[in-house]
Every structure is written in structure tokens, then in C-alpha cells.
Design a protein around this motif. Sequence first.
Motif, mmCIF file in Angstrom:
data_model
loop_
_atom_site.group_PDB
_atom_site.id
_atom_site.type_symbol
_atom_site.label_atom_id
_atom_site.label_comp_id
_atom_site.label_asym_id
_atom_site.label_seq_id
_atom_site.Cartn_x
_atom_site.Cartn_y
_atom_site.Cartn_z
ATOM 1 N N TYR A 1 49.411 -10.068 22.353
ATOM 2 C CA TYR A 1 49.659 -9.049 21.339
ATOM 3 C C TYR A 1 48.486 -8.089 21.226
ATOM 4 O O TYR A 1 47.346 -8.427 21.558
ATOM 5 N N LYS A 2 48.765 -6.873 20.722
ATOM 6 C CA LYS A 2 47.669 -5.977 20.350
ATOM 7 C C LYS A 2 46.886 -6.663 19.237
ATOM 8 O O LYS A 2 47.470 -7.316 18.370
ATOM 9 N N TRP A 3 45.559 -6.492 19.226
ATOM 10 C CA TRP A 3 44.688 -7.264 18.345
ATOM 11 C C TRP A 3 43.872 -6.288 17.512
ATOM 12 O O TRP A 3 43.108 -5.477 18.032
ATOM 13 N N ALA A 4 44.068 -6.319 16.205
ATOM 14 C CA ALA A 4 43.387 -5.382 15.306
ATOM 15 C C ALA A 4 43.102 -6.067 13.986
ATOM 16 O O ALA A 4 43.600 -7.169 13.716
ATOM 17 N N GLY A 5 42.277 -5.417 13.150
ATOM 18 C CA GLY A 5 42.033 -6.006 11.842
ATOM 19 C C GLY A 5 40.832 -5.447 11.122
ATOM 20 O O GLY A 5 40.256 -4.418 11.507
ATOM 21 N N ASP A 6 40.456 -6.153 10.071
ATOM 22 C CA ASP A 6 39.303 -5.773 9.251
ATOM 23 C C ASP A 6 38.024 -5.927 10.065
ATOM 24 O O ASP A 6 37.830 -6.923 10.754
ATOM 25 N N GLY A 7 37.130 -4.940 9.933
ATOM 26 C CA GLY A 7 35.879 -4.961 10.683
ATOM 27 C C GLY A 7 34.957 -6.096 10.318
ATOM 28 O O GLY A 7 33.997 -6.374 11.047
ATOM 29 N N ALA A 8 35.234 -6.792 9.202
ATOM 30 C CA ALA A 8 34.416 -7.949 8.830
ATOM 31 C C ALA A 8 34.501 -9.056 9.875
ATOM 32 O O ALA A 8 33.595 -9.884 9.985
ATOM 33 N N ILE A 9 35.585 -9.088 10.637
ATOM 34 C CA ILE A 9 35.726 -10.091 11.694
ATOM 35 C C ILE A 9 34.624 -9.929 12.729
ATOM 36 O O ILE A 9 34.078 -10.924 13.222
ATOM 37 N N CYS A 10 34.293 -8.694 13.037
ATOM 38 C CA CYS A 10 33.350 -8.431 14.132
ATOM 39 C C CYS A 10 32.087 -7.732 13.661
ATOM 40 O O CYS A 10 31.550 -6.875 14.378
ATOM 41 N N GLU A 11 31.613 -8.071 12.461
ATOM 42 C CA GLU A 11 30.316 -7.529 12.044
ATOM 43 C C GLU A 11 29.263 -7.854 13.107
ATOM 44 O O GLU A 11 29.394 -8.830 13.856
ATOM 45 N N SER A 12 28.212 -7.074 13.159
ATOM 46 C CA SER A 12 27.208 -7.222 14.219
ATOM 47 C C SER A 12 26.644 -8.634 14.298
ATOM 48 O O SER A 12 26.354 -9.136 15.395
ATOM 49 N N PHE B 1 39.279 -5.577 20.574
ATOM 50 C CA PHE B 1 39.646 -5.626 19.161
ATOM 51 C C PHE B 1 39.479 -4.235 18.550
ATOM 52 O O PHE B 1 38.454 -3.573 18.737
ATOM 53 N N VAL B 2 40.489 -3.771 17.814
ATOM 54 C CA VAL B 2 40.450 -2.465 17.160
ATOM 55 C C VAL B 2 40.281 -2.711 15.659
ATOM 56 O O VAL B 2 41.039 -3.470 15.060
ATOM 57 N N ALA B 3 39.274 -2.082 15.070
ATOM 58 C CA ALA B 3 38.900 -2.415 13.700
ATOM 59 C C ALA B 3 38.664 -1.181 12.843
ATOM 60 O O ALA B 3 38.548 -0.058 13.344
ATOM 61 N N THR C 1 36.544 0.303 18.412
ATOM 62 C CA THR C 1 36.887 -0.870 19.196
ATOM 63 C C THR C 1 35.609 -1.548 19.653
ATOM 64 O O THR C 1 34.518 -0.963 19.569
ATOM 65 N N VAL C 2 35.725 -2.791 20.102
ATOM 66 C CA VAL C 2 34.578 -3.571 20.559
ATOM 67 C C VAL C 2 34.749 -3.874 22.041
ATOM 68 O O VAL C 2 35.798 -4.353 22.465
ATOM 69 N N ASN C 3 33.723 -3.588 22.807
ATOM 70 C CA ASN C 3 33.718 -3.923 24.231
ATOM 71 C C ASN C 3 32.287 -4.178 24.682
ATOM 72 O O ASN C 3 31.379 -3.427 24.319
ATOM 73 N N GLY C 4 32.109 -5.256 25.421
ATOM 74 C CA GLY C 4 30.789 -5.575 25.940
ATOM 75 C C GLY C 4 29.740 -5.770 24.876
ATOM 76 O O GLY C 4 28.568 -5.454 25.080
ATOM 77 N N GLY C 5 30.138 -6.288 23.722
ATOM 78 C CA GLY C 5 29.191 -6.512 22.643
ATOM 79 C C GLY C 5 28.740 -5.254 21.929
ATOM 80 O O GLY C 5 27.759 -5.279 21.187
ATOM 81 N N GLN C 6 29.464 -4.152 22.133
ATOM 82 C CA GLN C 6 29.103 -2.873 21.531
ATOM 83 C C GLN C 6 30.284 -2.275 20.773
ATOM 84 O O GLN C 6 31.443 -2.485 21.130
ATOM 85 N N PHE C 7 29.959 -1.514 19.712
ATOM 86 C CA PHE C 7 30.978 -0.788 18.972
ATOM 87 C C PHE C 7 31.171 0.590 19.598
ATOM 88 O O PHE C 7 30.196 1.277 19.929
ATOM 89 N N HIS C 8 32.427 1.010 19.721
ATOM 90 C CA HIS C 8 32.748 2.313 20.285
ATOM 91 C C HIS C 8 33.661 3.049 19.309
ATOM 92 O O HIS C 8 34.797 2.638 19.087
ATOM 93 N N LEU C 9 33.145 4.123 18.715
ATOM 94 C CA LEU C 9 33.876 4.864 17.700
ATOM 95 C C LEU C 9 35.100 5.549 18.306
ATOM 96 O O LEU C 9 35.007 6.231 19.330
ATOM 97 N N LEU C 10 36.254 5.364 17.660
ATOM 98 C CA LEU C 10 37.488 6.015 18.080
ATOM 99 C C LEU C 10 37.791 7.230 17.218
ATOM 100 O O LEU C 10 38.224 8.262 17.716
ATOM 101 N N GLU C 11 37.550 7.072 15.910
ATOM 102 C CA GLU C 11 37.905 8.153 14.984
ATOM 103 C C GLU C 11 37.204 7.943 13.654
ATOM 104 O O GLU C 11 37.041 6.805 13.204
ATOM 105 N N MET C 12 36.796 9.031 13.023
ATOM 106 C CA MET C 12 36.302 8.976 11.654
ATOM 107 C C MET C 12 37.379 9.600 10.764
ATOM 108 O O MET C 12 37.792 10.734 10.977
ATOM 109 N N VAL C 13 37.845 8.860 9.772
ATOM 110 C CA VAL C 13 38.838 9.369 8.837
ATOM 111 C C VAL C 13 38.103 9.843 7.585
ATOM 112 O O VAL C 13 37.473 9.037 6.890
#
Length: 296
Positions: free
Chosen positions: A135-146, A159-161, A268-280
Motif C-alpha cells: 500500500y501507499k504509506w503516509a501519515g503524521d510526521g511524528a512517526i519519522c521525527e529525526s 513514507f509521505v508525511a 517524503t523520507v529517503n536515505g535517512g533524509q527529509f525531502h520537501l514536496l510542498e509547503m502549504v
Amino acid sequence: MPVWEEAKIVNMISVCLDTTLTTSKCNRYSFRVHDYAPAQAVAFGPMLAKMGKKWHIAYADYSWGQSTRDAYADEIKKNGGEVVGTTGIPLGTADMTPFLSKISGNFDGLFGIFFGKDGVTIGNQAYDLGLTKKYKWAGDGAICESVNLPALGNKIDGFVAINRYIPIFQGALDTPYHHRFFDEAKKRLAEIDRSGPLPDRYVQSNYEAMNALKHGMEMSSFATREDTMKLIEALEGLEMKLSDDFPQGDKTLRKADHQAFLNEFLYTVNGGQFHLLEMVPKEKTIVPSACKFPAA
């Protein structure tokens, strides 16, 4: 919150995201200078609709998780989607597989609402069961805090957060104010944790909540508890501008319910890094007030 209200002392909420704090349980003495689930859901809803139409929500089974579940379920429906099922998991569950193994069926995305150690648990165990591949995997950014990233490793990749703050210098977060805040926070955090954690949304919101209180005290010439109502009136409708005091960005503290609205970051998260997709921008996160406290 009832204790603060009974004592007639201003309560500056600095981290809690429970929706009810500024809705059904609101009071004149409590303020929240960061976001809440309804605003997050409005910001995230359009992207979730593009990712998939049918969603299953797994959540921490207590007040925050439940109210956040409801907010996202409403927004997914408003964007033409459907929540086909929900799974509540008690706080501190070390083995979530009995719950996660029951999640199956014909849907597009799995949405997670967890934080802290439970964020690490859901990330690792959902991956091990193959759910984040199916499944596509998304959620609250608290899951993947630094602070969670080392324990999640590559299992959180893709993961999309959503979060109000992430420790990166991209887009609207690449400002001299954020650089100064980040450098100072990282230095202070290293003094108490040798692993050198990066500042997260909890560091950011505590810092900015105290600065909002400082601004209100200065505006109202607050000196003693007799000045409490003047302080409340100064905080109601407070406009916070991007600055050293508010490095996350502009914010509005709504008078009607003492709820702040601010920019949200989708990434999204990839390779242990955050990658900004959009600022709302904060203007696109506003939802109607549901607070009924009496005016002064």
C-alpha cells in the motif's frame, strides 16, 4: 486544562495536538500556538487524494490518535476518498503484529498516526509484514521525527508525511532565522545528548510558544496575576511574523478559539533524509472554529 481555568492562569500549550483542546474543551485561559489535526488534514487532504482513493487508518488509541483519525477521515471523504477501515493500537505496544496482520483488503493507502517509540514500532513492523510495499504509506510526521530515523533505517523510505517543522534548509525553511535557530538548538541538544539530535517539532513549538507568551506580556505590560485578562486580550488574534522569535514562519493565533494557523510541510523520507514536496501556506489550513467559550 480545567486546573488552569479554575486558577485563572494562562495556559500556553506548547506541544499537545489533541483536537479537543481548542474545540469541545476550549477555555478562555488556554492557547495553542502550533497546529492541530483539522488544519493538518486540510493541508494534506489533496495530496492524499492523489495518492489513492481508499485508505485504512492505523492510529494510537487514545484522545490524540482518535481525534486525529476523525479529522483525516473527514478530510479524505471531502476530497472524494473513502476510509475503508481503522485500526487502533494501544500506546506502548511493543509488538503491533497482531493488530497489523489483520489489515488487508482492497485499498490504496495506509495512513499512520503514531509518535515516539510507537512511531519506530509501526514503521519497522508494517515494513516487515509487507504492508508498506503493498500500500501507499503516509501519515503524521511524528512517526519519522529525526530522532526516530536511525532506528527506522531504510524501512521508512518512501513514507509521505506532514509536519509543522522539519530540520532542513529547503524552500520556506531556508531562511537566516531558521539557520540561527537550528544552530543554537543543535548546540544545546548536544549538551544533553551526545548523539547530537537535530531539533524537531517539539523543540520548535516549545520555543515559539514561549516567545508568543513573551510578546503578549510585553504588549499587555503584564506584571502580576491581576493583569491576566489583559494578557489574554493581547494574545487573542496575535500575529506572529517570521523572525528569530518565530523561525518556523508566520502564524495567526485566532481570537475565536485560541488556535494558531501556520505553514505545513509535506515531505517524503529517503536515505535517512527529509525531502520537501510542498509547503502549504497557513491561509490554506484554516478551518471553522468549534469553540464556545463566553466573551470577556
